[in-house]
Design a protein around this motif. Sequence first.
Motif, PDB file in Angstrom:
ATOM      1  N   ARG A  97      -4.587   3.673   0.326  1.00  0.00           N
ATOM      2  CA  ARG A  97      -3.302   3.940   0.956  1.00  0.00           C
ATOM      3  C   ARG A  97      -3.357   3.496   2.415  1.00  0.00           C
ATOM      4  O   ARG A  97      -4.446   3.203   2.937  1.00  0.00           O
ATOM      5  CB  ARG A  97      -2.911   5.416   0.870  1.00  0.00           C
ATOM      6  CG  ARG A  97      -3.854   6.420   1.506  1.00  0.00           C
ATOM      7  CD  ARG A  97      -3.129   7.739   1.744  1.00  0.00           C
ATOM      8  NE  ARG A  97      -2.053   7.598   2.689  1.00  0.00           N
ATOM      9  CZ  ARG A  97      -0.746   7.688   2.402  1.00  0.00           C
ATOM     10  NH1 ARG A  97      -0.342   7.931   1.177  1.00  0.00           N
ATOM     11  NH2 ARG A  97       0.168   7.540   3.330  1.00  0.00           N
ATOM     12  N   LEU A  98      -2.216   3.430   3.031  1.00  0.00           N
ATOM     13  CA  LEU A  98      -2.146   2.914   4.398  1.00  0.00           C
ATOM     14  C   LEU A  98      -2.952   3.790   5.366  1.00  0.00           C
ATOM     15  O   LEU A  98      -2.772   5.012   5.407  1.00  0.00           O
ATOM     16  CB  LEU A  98      -0.673   2.878   4.839  1.00  0.00           C
ATOM     17  CG  LEU A  98      -0.415   2.450   6.279  1.00  0.00           C
ATOM     18  CD1 LEU A  98      -0.839   0.994   6.511  1.00  0.00           C
ATOM     19  CD2 LEU A  98       1.046   2.639   6.634  1.00  0.00           C
ATOM     20  N   GLU A  99      -3.836   3.155   6.110  1.00  0.00           N
ATOM     21  CA  GLU A  99      -4.601   3.875   7.136  1.00  0.00           C
ATOM     22  C   GLU A  99      -4.381   3.282   8.525  1.00  0.00           C
ATOM     23  O   GLU A  99      -4.338   3.995   9.503  1.00  0.00           O
ATOM     24  CB  GLU A  99      -6.091   3.874   6.797  1.00  0.00           C
ATOM     25  CG  GLU A  99      -6.391   4.750   5.585  1.00  0.00           C
ATOM     26  CD  GLU A  99      -7.819   4.624   5.094  1.00  0.00           C
ATOM     27  OE1 GLU A  99      -8.611   3.853   5.685  1.00  0.00           O
ATOM     28  OE2 GLU A  99      -8.154   5.281   4.089  1.00  0.00           O
ATOM     29  N   TYR A 100      -4.217   1.958   8.572  1.00  0.00           N
ATOM     30  CA  TYR A 100      -3.917   1.345   9.869  1.00  0.00           C
ATOM     31  C   TYR A 100      -3.284  -0.021   9.677  1.00  0.00           C
ATOM     32  O   TYR A 100      -3.326  -0.593   8.589  1.00  0.00           O
ATOM     33  CB  TYR A 100      -5.168   1.288  10.759  1.00  0.00           C
ATOM     34  CG  TYR A 100      -6.290   0.399  10.279  1.00  0.00           C
ATOM     35  CD1 TYR A 100      -6.472  -0.863  10.826  1.00  0.00           C
ATOM     36  CD2 TYR A 100      -7.190   0.836   9.296  1.00  0.00           C
ATOM     37  CE1 TYR A 100      -7.506  -1.675  10.394  1.00  0.00           C
ATOM     38  CE2 TYR A 100      -8.224   0.035   8.866  1.00  0.00           C
ATOM     39  CZ  TYR A 100      -8.381  -1.222   9.423  1.00  0.00           C
ATOM     40  OH  TYR A 100      -9.399  -2.028   9.007  1.00  0.00           O
TER      41      TYR A 100
ATOM     42  N   SER B 106      -3.832   3.030  14.085  1.00  0.00           N
ATOM     43  CA  SER B 106      -3.956   3.982  12.963  1.00  0.00           C
ATOM     44  C   SER B 106      -2.593   4.583  12.680  1.00  0.00           C
ATOM     45  O   SER B 106      -1.869   4.951  13.610  1.00  0.00           O
ATOM     46  CB  SER B 106      -4.893   5.126  13.336  1.00  0.00           C
ATOM     47  OG  SER B 106      -6.175   4.642  13.498  1.00  0.00           O
TER      48      SER B 106
ATOM     49  N   SER C 117       3.473   2.582   2.848  1.00  0.00           N
ATOM     50  CA  SER C 117       4.289   1.525   3.452  1.00  0.00           C
ATOM     51  C   SER C 117       5.644   1.510   2.737  1.00  0.00           C
ATOM     52  O   SER C 117       5.694   1.352   1.511  1.00  0.00           O
ATOM     53  CB  SER C 117       3.577   0.183   3.282  1.00  0.00           C
ATOM     54  OG  SER C 117       4.471  -0.888   3.464  1.00  0.00           O
TER      55      SER C 117
ATOM     56  N   ARG D 250      -3.773  -2.086   6.289  1.00  0.00           N
ATOM     57  CA  ARG D 250      -5.068  -1.861   5.644  1.00  0.00           C
ATOM     58  C   ARG D 250      -5.275  -0.386   5.341  1.00  0.00           C
ATOM     59  O   ARG D 250      -4.697   0.483   6.010  1.00  0.00           O
ATOM     60  CB  ARG D 250      -6.204  -2.330   6.547  1.00  0.00           C
ATOM     61  CG  ARG D 250      -6.259  -3.833   6.714  1.00  0.00           C
ATOM     62  CD  ARG D 250      -7.520  -4.238   7.444  1.00  0.00           C
ATOM     63  NE  ARG D 250      -7.471  -5.659   7.786  1.00  0.00           N
ATOM     64  CZ  ARG D 250      -8.108  -6.209   8.801  1.00  0.00           C
ATOM     65  NH1 ARG D 250      -8.870  -5.470   9.585  1.00  0.00           N
ATOM     66  NH2 ARG D 250      -8.013  -7.490   9.044  1.00  0.00           N
ATOM     67  N   GLY D 251      -6.161  -0.128   4.371  1.00  0.00           N
ATOM     68  CA  GLY D 251      -6.511   1.248   4.039  1.00  0.00           C
ATOM     69  C   GLY D 251      -7.157   1.288   2.670  1.00  0.00           C
ATOM     70  O   GLY D 251      -6.985   0.372   1.860  1.00  0.00           O
ATOM     71  N   GLU D 252      -7.937   2.344   2.436  1.00  0.00           N
ATOM     72  CA  GLU D 252      -8.600   2.536   1.136  1.00  0.00           C
ATOM     73  C   GLU D 252      -7.627   3.259   0.213  1.00  0.00           C
ATOM     74  O   GLU D 252      -7.480   4.473   0.304  1.00  0.00           O
ATOM     75  CB  GLU D 252      -9.864   3.381   1.309  1.00  0.00           C
ATOM     76  CG  GLU D 252     -11.049   2.665   1.924  1.00  0.00           C
ATOM     77  CD  GLU D 252     -11.515   1.481   1.084  1.00  0.00           C
ATOM     78  OE1 GLU D 252     -11.581   1.623  -0.164  1.00  0.00           O
ATOM     79  OE2 GLU D 252     -11.789   0.414   1.664  1.00  0.00           O
TER      80      GLU D 252
ATOM     81  N   SER E 240      -0.347   6.682   9.119  1.00  0.00           N
ATOM     82  CA  SER E 240      -0.383   7.056   7.706  1.00  0.00           C
ATOM     83  C   SER E 240       0.902   6.685   6.998  1.00  0.00           C
ATOM     84  O   SER E 240       0.965   6.695   5.766  1.00  0.00           O
ATOM     85  CB  SER E 240      -0.619   8.558   7.582  1.00  0.00           C
ATOM     86  OG  SER E 240       0.380   9.238   8.312  1.00  0.00           O
TER      87      SER E 240
ATOM     88  N   LEU F 215       0.837  -1.217   0.000  1.00  0.00           N
ATOM     89  CA  LEU F 215       0.000   0.000   0.000  1.00  0.00           C
ATOM     90  C   LEU F 215       0.865   1.259   0.000  1.00  0.00           C
ATOM     91  O   LEU F 215       1.913   1.293   0.661  1.00  0.00           O
ATOM     92  CB  LEU F 215      -0.876   0.040   1.267  1.00  0.00           C
ATOM     93  CG  LEU F 215      -2.169  -0.758   1.278  1.00  0.00           C
ATOM     94  CD1 LEU F 215      -2.792  -0.717   2.679  1.00  0.00           C
ATOM     95  CD2 LEU F 215      -3.158  -0.213   0.247  1.00  0.00           C
TER      96      LEU F 215
ATOM     97  N   GLU G  69      -5.476  -2.907  16.546  1.00  0.00           N
ATOM     98  CA  GLU G  69      -5.359  -2.064  15.346  1.00  0.00           C
ATOM     99  C   GLU G  69      -4.697  -0.756  15.730  1.00  0.00           C
ATOM    100  O   GLU G  69      -4.977  -0.203  16.798  1.00  0.00           O
ATOM    101  CB  GLU G  69      -6.729  -1.791  14.748  1.00  0.00           C
ATOM    102  CG  GLU G  69      -7.328  -3.046  14.117  1.00  0.00           C
ATOM    103  CD  GLU G  69      -8.729  -2.831  13.543  1.00  0.00           C
ATOM    104  OE1 GLU G  69      -9.274  -3.805  13.036  1.00  0.00           O
ATOM    105  OE2 GLU G  69      -9.268  -1.700  13.641  1.00  0.00           O
TER     106      GLU G  69
END
Length: 481
Positions: free
Chosen positions: A298-301, A328, A134, A294-296, A330, A131, A326
């Motif tokens: 791009r990296l979110e968490y 959070s 990362s 994970r993330g939409e 960026s 992502l 989890e």
Amino acid sequence: MADLGTQDLGTQDLGTQDNPLRVAIVGSGPAGFYAAEALLKAAPVVLVDMFERLASPFGLVRSGVAPDHPRLKEPIHVYQRIAESPGFRFLGNVTIGRDISVAELQNCYHAVIFTCGAQSDRTMDIPGEELPGSHAATEFVGWYNGHPDYRNRVFDLSGTTAVIIGQGNVAVDVCRILAKTADELRHSDIAAHALEVLAESRIRDIVMIGRRSPAQAKFTHPELRELGSLAGCDPVVNPRDLDLDAASRAELADKSNRAALKSYEVLQQFAARSAPTRPRRCHIEFLKTPIELRGEGRLEYLVLMHNRLVGEPSHQVAQPTGETEELSCSILFRSIGYRGVAIPGVPFDPVRGVIPNRDGRVIDGAAVTPGLYVSGWIKRGPTGIIGTNREDSVLTVNALLADLPQLDAGVRPGAAGLQARLDERGVRVVSYADWQRIDAAEIARGAAAGKPREKFTRLDEMLDVLAAATTPRAKAAEPIT
Ligand code: NAP
């Protein structure tokens, strides 16, 4: 096209004035320079040609050591003296395996020593690792150190939380560079493009995560301690993380493990500090392994698995407990180790990321490959401090010298035998004298900004310095004699 089929110019005793031992070293970091030093000190007459794919020498001492650790760059003075020794030649901007093949090198030298380090990094191999957001810590390190390969990387520091996976000294370097204020970095040799981005950073929390306990963390205590004396960042350690299992306590009680105990004591001091007050916080966390990013888009968490340790003292491994968390963030940097890259024509161990060898002699299966040697990280893997490479290179050179009676003693031309190939491929070889001009120009640029140097971060900029030189001799690539 020049015929390089055979470069055997006759046979004389090897290592004499009439037939000097010609050795090619591939890579100009610490292992390469220490190998050159050991060879040039040896009894036989030796000529060393050091090949480097960049236009600048010194490998990770230039592009890996953190810019705010100038003392660690002092070995460069030793390397400069080696480079100015009779019998040594630097050939920068030449990539072995692309511009010149290993077979071509073997035709021109009695022996080749690979000291090309570990140019890539290990991956976590978990979902979401690719992502945006990362990154490999090695890329970030190369970027802030002005390495041309990473000049155009983009690191988005507009979020508030950065995560670093791994607890070695590279992780601590990345943590410190993210944590420092621009004023703390301004007078170092950090690349200007990186300082500009770091000065605008909105990162407030940096979380450095280890998969095992404080007793197994790989960082060293002087580096760790620095995190406690930054202008704008407080270290945060949860005292509960310092409650160790019996095996970890036994590890710290082991007198041969004093360095780990000292790091543990620094962590205790961090845990005892009062509540953080500075704008940034560096959280040092243990017994967690990332299992997914994970993330939409791009990296979110990231999802972390909690671990417990199992095994005997000094052999404890992380075992998942099943409990997850989890976090959070960026931006994430995996700092879980460097990795060597294969060179066409040279055996390679893809599992360990090293050139397989026995005592520095390159092996192919069980058989030694005559005339090929290896030292440094590409020999033993990415461990140890700069000085470790000295010992390692002396061992490799001793193996090479012990092999002299078995090496093909035919007279070899050295780099002169490669001139036609290099010309044909349009390679502008950067000599050591060329590098000294580039070096002087970097130092002059830095002086204006109160920095030890302002590095050139593109090959073109370096070649422009040479093209702008005032004397015709300095402008042109020197003929290889
Ligand atoms: P390192 O010291 O080997 O540390 C690697 C870290 O990554 C360890 O904490 C390791 O944990 C962790 N790790 C490995 N695989 C992992 C995985 N799959 N998941 C989660 N964590 C994982 O490597 P480094 O920091 O890249 O440093 C390389 C060498 O350069 C070291 O010898 C270092 O001391 C040296 N160096 C020195 C300085 C300095 O002197 N200032 C600065 C930078 C680098 P485990 O222990 O559990 O495997």
